[in-house]
Design an enzyme around this catalytic site. Structure first.
Site, PDB file in Angstrom:
ATOM      1  N   GLY A 141      59.417  65.608  27.066  1.00 14.98           N
ATOM      2  CA  GLY A 141      58.324  65.372  26.108  1.00 14.98           C
ATOM      3  C   GLY A 141      56.966  65.231  26.779  1.00 14.98           C
ATOM      4  O   GLY A 141      56.149  64.393  26.403  1.00 14.98           O
ATOM      5  N   LEU A 142      56.706  66.094  27.738  1.00 12.21           N
ATOM      6  CA  LEU A 142      55.505  65.929  28.567  1.00 12.21           C
ATOM      7  C   LEU A 142      54.253  66.591  28.007  1.00 12.21           C
ATOM      8  O   LEU A 142      53.162  66.357  28.508  1.00 12.21           O
ATOM      9  CB  LEU A 142      55.772  66.529  29.965  1.00 12.21           C
ATOM     10  N   SER A 143      54.426  67.446  26.986  1.00 10.76           N
ATOM     11  CA  SER A 143      53.299  68.295  26.588  1.00 10.76           C
ATOM     12  C   SER A 143      52.772  67.966  25.201  1.00 10.76           C
ATOM     13  O   SER A 143      53.120  68.638  24.223  1.00 10.76           O
ATOM     14  CB  SER A 143      53.709  69.772  26.670  1.00 10.76           C
TER      15      SER A 143
ATOM     16  N   ARG B  36      52.160  70.009  35.159  1.00 11.36           N
ATOM     17  CA  ARG B  36      51.932  71.409  35.459  1.00 11.36           C
ATOM     18  C   ARG B  36      50.824  71.600  36.510  1.00 11.36           C
ATOM     19  O   ARG B  36      50.765  72.649  37.158  1.00 11.36           O
ATOM     20  CB  ARG B  36      51.608  72.175  34.170  1.00 11.36           C
TER      21      ARG B  36
ATOM     22  N   GLU C 102      44.910  78.133  32.073  1.00  7.47           N
ATOM     23  CA  GLU C 102      46.346  78.219  31.799  1.00  7.47           C
ATOM     24  C   GLU C 102      46.904  79.605  32.095  1.00  7.47           C
ATOM     25  O   GLU C 102      48.017  79.948  31.683  1.00  7.47           O
ATOM     26  CB  GLU C 102      46.617  77.806  30.348  1.00  7.47           C
TER      27      GLU C 102
ATOM     28  N   HIS D 253      48.719  77.580  23.347  1.00  4.11           N
ATOM     29  CA  HIS D 253      48.251  78.738  24.124  1.00  4.11           C
ATOM     30  C   HIS D 253      48.059  79.903  23.156  1.00  4.11           C
ATOM     31  O   HIS D 253      48.785  80.004  22.162  1.00  4.11           O
ATOM     32  CB  HIS D 253      49.291  79.178  25.175  1.00  4.11           C
TER      33      HIS D 253
ATOM     34  N   ASP E 173      49.128  82.791  23.477  1.00  7.11           N
ATOM     35  CA  ASP E 173      50.328  83.638  23.366  1.00  7.11           C
ATOM     36  C   ASP E 173      51.364  83.062  22.400  1.00  7.11           C
ATOM     37  O   ASP E 173      52.451  83.613  22.246  1.00  7.11           O
ATOM     38  CB  ASP E 173      50.936  83.964  24.741  1.00  7.11           C
TER      39      ASP E 173
ATOM     40  N   CYS F 108      56.419  83.488  27.223  1.00  8.47           N
ATOM     41  CA  CYS F 108      56.052  82.416  28.167  1.00  8.47           C
ATOM     42  C   CYS F 108      56.789  82.576  29.484  1.00  8.47           C
ATOM     43  O   CYS F 108      56.316  82.135  30.528  1.00  8.47           O
ATOM     44  CB  CYS F 108      56.435  81.048  27.609  1.00  8.47           C
TER      45      CYS F 108
HETATM   46  N1  LIG Z   1      53.966  78.743  27.864  1.00  6.68           N
HETATM   47  C1  LIG Z   1      54.925  77.756  27.486  1.00  6.68           C
HETATM   48  C2  LIG Z   1      54.685  76.487  28.213  1.00  6.68           C
HETATM   49  C3  LIG Z   1      55.567  75.378  27.767  1.00  6.68           C
HETATM   50  C4  LIG Z   1      55.331  74.119  28.554  1.00  6.68           C
HETATM   51  N2  LIG Z   1      56.253  73.075  28.171  1.00  6.68           N
HETATM   52  C5  LIG Z   1      56.432  71.981  28.898  1.00  6.68           C
HETATM   53  O1  LIG Z   1      55.854  71.813  29.951  1.00  6.68           O
HETATM   54  C6  LIG Z   1      57.379  70.942  28.352  1.00  6.68           C
HETATM   55  C7  LIG Z   1      58.083  70.137  29.421  1.00  6.68           C
HETATM   56  C8  LIG Z   1      58.723  68.898  28.868  1.00  6.68           C
HETATM   57  O2  LIG Z   1      58.242  68.365  27.860  1.00  6.68           O
HETATM   58  O3  LIG Z   1      59.735  68.458  29.451  1.00  6.68           O
HETATM   59  C9  LIG Z   1      53.889  73.639  28.383  1.00  6.68           C
HETATM   60  O4  LIG Z   1      53.628  72.943  27.394  1.00  6.68           O
HETATM   61  O5  LIG Z   1      53.052  74.000  29.204  1.00  6.68           O
END
Ligand SMILES: NCCC[C@H](NC(=O)CCC(=O)O)C(=O)O
Length: 446
Positions: A22-24, A140, A176, A252, A254, A370
């Site tokens: 849940g990092l994003s 990231r 990105e 993004h 895309d 992606c």
């Molecule tokens: N182009 C698709 C990128 C997906 C990526 N998800 C993540 O990093 C989620 C990882 C996590 O929540 O464990 C992002 O959001 O950059």
């Protein structure tokens, strides 16, 4: 005479620590699936199956390696000390969110690895690479160094390939990579139009910007990439993403548009000023007819586009039209599935649809597009690159065997602190750089 060129697709091989942390924030799938149990083995095999099918169809298919995770050097830089097991234990105890961030397998989404400009477009007629700083998300932002090393190990010959470091980090130059960059052209070997889509202008606080979720890409970052790559104004278009789309989960471009050749497949809510974007592209695509395939909200509501990842498809040339390689979720959502059936009957540039199961990646917000970085290469450039990463039947078999030998089929947040996981991953990656002929690219190898 136009130089012959192909589009090669470099997919990120899913790493052994693939998990749902849940990092994003702003990426709906990442937040929805937080704490789900991940299956890294299945994720890696799903990615390899996609690569194999496209390679079998005759597309040039490459592999980009996963990164070393958990990333111990980052934890040490943040003050954790002792041997590697101590570092992990301390981080797990006092900063579990940081441990999760340095353990993400997010380098699999190679559309965010870099921006690549083909030699037909650049000032010095070399292929230019700039790894994305991915400043918007800490997990990231630690990717670009190893990404740069991997790209240099693959595209080594400086007479053909130019490598730039990532842009200065910080939110003003948030970049990105290719996820916000689309190239339109007639044939790949001819000069094209590079479309840079940004979320906000960082140095103008009065300019439109999303209100809820972050704009990860800035106009200023896109302009810097164009300068570094030696692109001229008559080959470059900047377009602002619709802030309302970002606020609906389109983190993004895309996730809401994909282009290939002279075709741009997009949702009507993709851009802030749709007509201007189309006019700017048309003006620069002199002599080539832009095929704009516009999807209305009536046919596919924005939320269905986000849930299905319809636009996060690969759009590929075939001998008779274009193939749209869609995620399986597109056939599970009624509006989208119906739309795809109609699209195939519409006599437009898209003439076939192929479904890919990349569910493990989709649960973190990553669809087929992606997972790949596009690199247009002339015949000479293709010859000059390191062929160890190009997918053949033999490499596919070796990678499947490698995954089967090293990957777990279950991974939870608690497992990230397991020193065995670190050891397993390093052993796997050390073997992988040998299989792919990359030399030493990881910190633990240097
Ligand atoms: N182009 C698709 C990128 C997906 C990526 N998800 C993540 O990093 C989620 C990882 C996590 O929540 O464990 C992002 O959001 O950059």
């Amino acid at each position: 005479m136009v130089t012959h060129a192909v589009e090669a697709n470099f997919d990120g091989l899913v790493g052994p620590t693939h998990n749902y942390a849940g990092l994003s924030w702003g990426n709906v799938a990442s937040k929805t699936n937080v704490n789900a149990v991940a299956n890294p083995k299945e994720a890696a095999l799903q990615g390899l199956a996609k690569m194999k099918l496209l390679a079998d169809r005759g597309y040039v298919q490459g592999v980009l390696p996963p990164h070393e995770r958990p990333h111990i050097p980052t934890l040490r830089a943040l003050g954790f000390t002792g041997n590697d097991a101590d570092v992990l234990a301390q981080a797990a105890q006092s900063a579990p969110a940081v441990l999760a961030a340095v353990s993400s397998a997010s380098a699999m989404w190679t559309a965010n690895a870099a921006t690549v400009s083909p030699s037909a477009d650049t000032g010095d007629h070399r292929v230019h690479f700039t790894p994305a700083n991915l400043s918007a998300k800490f997990h990231r932002s630690i990717e670009h160094e190893v990404t740069g090393r991997a790209l240099k190990a693959i595209f080594t010959d400086e007479s053909y390939f130019a490598h730039h470091p990532a842009l200065p980090s910080g939110s003003h130059f948030g970049d990105e990579g290719a996820a916000n960059h689309t190239r339109l052209c007639s044939r790949y070997g001819e000069p094209g139009v590079e479309l840079f889509v940004y979320g906000k202008a960082a140095f103008n606080e009065a300019a439109p910007a999303p209100a809820r979720y972050p704009a990860r890409q800035t106009l200023e970052a896109s302009q810097a990439i164009a300068r570094l790559h030696g692109l001229t104004a008559d080959h470059t278009v900047y377009a602002q993403q619709n802030p309302a789309a970002i606020d609906a989960g389109v983190f993004h471009n895309d996730v809401i548009a994909v282009g290939n050749g002279n075709a741009l497949f997009y949702h009507e809510q993709a851009f802030l000023d749709e007509q201007r974007v189309l006019a700017d592209i048309r003006q620069r695509l002199a002599g080539v007819e832009l095929e704009a395939v516009r999807v209305s909200s009536e046919d596919v509501p924005l939320q269905d586009a986000v849930a299905s990842y319809l636009f996060n498809s690969q759009l590929l040339n075939t001998p008779d039209g274009m193939l749209l390689a869609v995620p399986g979720e597109c056939r599970e959502i009624e509006t989208v599935s119906r739309y795809l059936d109609e699209l195939l009957l519409s006599n437009g540039p898209i003439t076939s649809v192929e479904v890919f199961d990349v569910k493990q990646s989709m649960r973190n917000g990553g669809g087929p597009a992606c997972l790949r970085l596009r690199v247009v290469l002339t015949d000479d450039e293709l010859k000059a690159m390191n062929h160890g990463v190009l997918l053949t039947d033999d490499l596919y078999q070796r990678l499947v065997t490698w995954v089967e030998a090293h990957y777990r089929d279950e991974l939870t947040q608690a497992d990230l602190a397991d020193p065995m996981l670190l050891e397993e991953s390093r052993k796997a990656l050390d073997e992988l750089t040998g299989i792919l002929g990359l030399g030493s690219i990881y910190d633990f190898q240097l």
